[in-house]
Design an enzyme around this catalytic site. Sequence first.
Site: not given
Ligand code: NMX
Ligand code: MLT
Length: 389
Positions: A227, A268, A277, A323, A349
Amino acid sequence: MTGDETLFEVTSAHLNTGLRGLPVGTCFTSFVTPTEGVHYCGYPIAELAEQEPEDIVYLLFNKELPNDEQRVKFVEDLQSRGEVPEQINEVFRSLPKDGHPMDWLSIGIHVLGMTCLTGDWKEDALNMVAKMPRVMGLMFRYREGREDNIPEDNLSQTMVQRFVNTLDFESVDKEKMGKIVATYLVLHMDHGGGNLSTFTGKAIASGHANVYSSMAGAMNALSGPLHGRANQSCLEFVLKVGTDDPIKVEEFVRSELEAKRPIYGFGHAVLRAEDPRATVQFALGEKICPDDENFKIIRTLREVAPKVLAENPKISNPNANVDIASGALLHHVGFTDPTYYTTFFGWARVAGIGAQIFDERVVMRDGKGVPIYRPKYIAEGQTLRHLNQ
Ligand code: NMX
Ligand code: MLT
């Protein structure tokens, strides 16, 4: 919405998916669409990026932008709430300097709760917003051991100026720093009702814990690397990449994926296109620091990583998220330690979560408020007969 419309058919496939996509409530401050991202009270975020942070705080609490007269009154009102209690200095002085800044922030918010609580949801939420710039500045000062000669808080300044004034960094361009921080705050203030930190804060408040305790919990939720702390990880990742050569960047991305590490700054839970953003921050970077080494790396990452991530059909969104760029911009204006980056996210936030808590506690259900959160969990092997009871 009227009556008992069916919004969503829940099946067993929705269990244990982190409530992904399940409608659970209404949100008055913002909504997120998969392709256009967040809208604050109906305004697409890109249209608001140039506004002052105070205007957006007003918008989130009042659901409309202020006119000139309202702006002046609101800024004065916030300034009158800005003073922070003396005790915060003692607490910050005693914290472990190598503790993570998000833990410091959460503790700082608890100190405000222990010393400034009124018990009125809106008053407490606005007081917290008003005190955050000084709390943030003091956190930097004490954590970095710069405890002496901290400038007095100048309450007649804007929120961003108060923070920059408290920091009092030498040899930085304070105007540029202010612009980056102000844009950062505006872009991060809210993101719908269901992001993890907001959801957590509202859940805690639903048991009638006060706004400060709820916000401290929200900050702890934000501190996770998937997150809010992704912005820290993302800049650490950028520093590790160390080159803007597309071939080397691609090799690096592939090796991270092979090592089963996330590619920070991409993907995401809701968005299915590049986060607006991120687009705004890239445009700002092209204006203020196109030749910055880190900015050049993220420019290449933005080109390369989505192509590599898109090769994996499991990844729902291979595009850049919020990010990707913020760390490079903060670094450029003098915030060179990425461990602080999530605290900027948290600071921003506080406004959105505070406004959403106020709405859920005081406005929704004709003023009755949303009841205590209590979703249903199903025991492994529970029968249909039990489920329907
Ligand atoms: N790098 C590697 N693997 C990824 C990524 C990524 N950027 N995005 C998704 N995946 C993987 C995810 O871990 C999951 O794997 P598994 O089935 O083995 O558990 C699979 O792809 C399916 O995930 P999604 O449905 O596309 O995404 P989910 O909704 O579960 O997760 C995040 C969303 C944001 C947690 C994920 O995209 C991620 O880990 N991104 C990298 C971290 C990041 O930049 N987070 C910031 C998000 C914004 N915020 O502020 O919260
Ligand atoms: C946020 O701004 O809180 C992030 O993009 C994560 C989200 O919306 O799930």
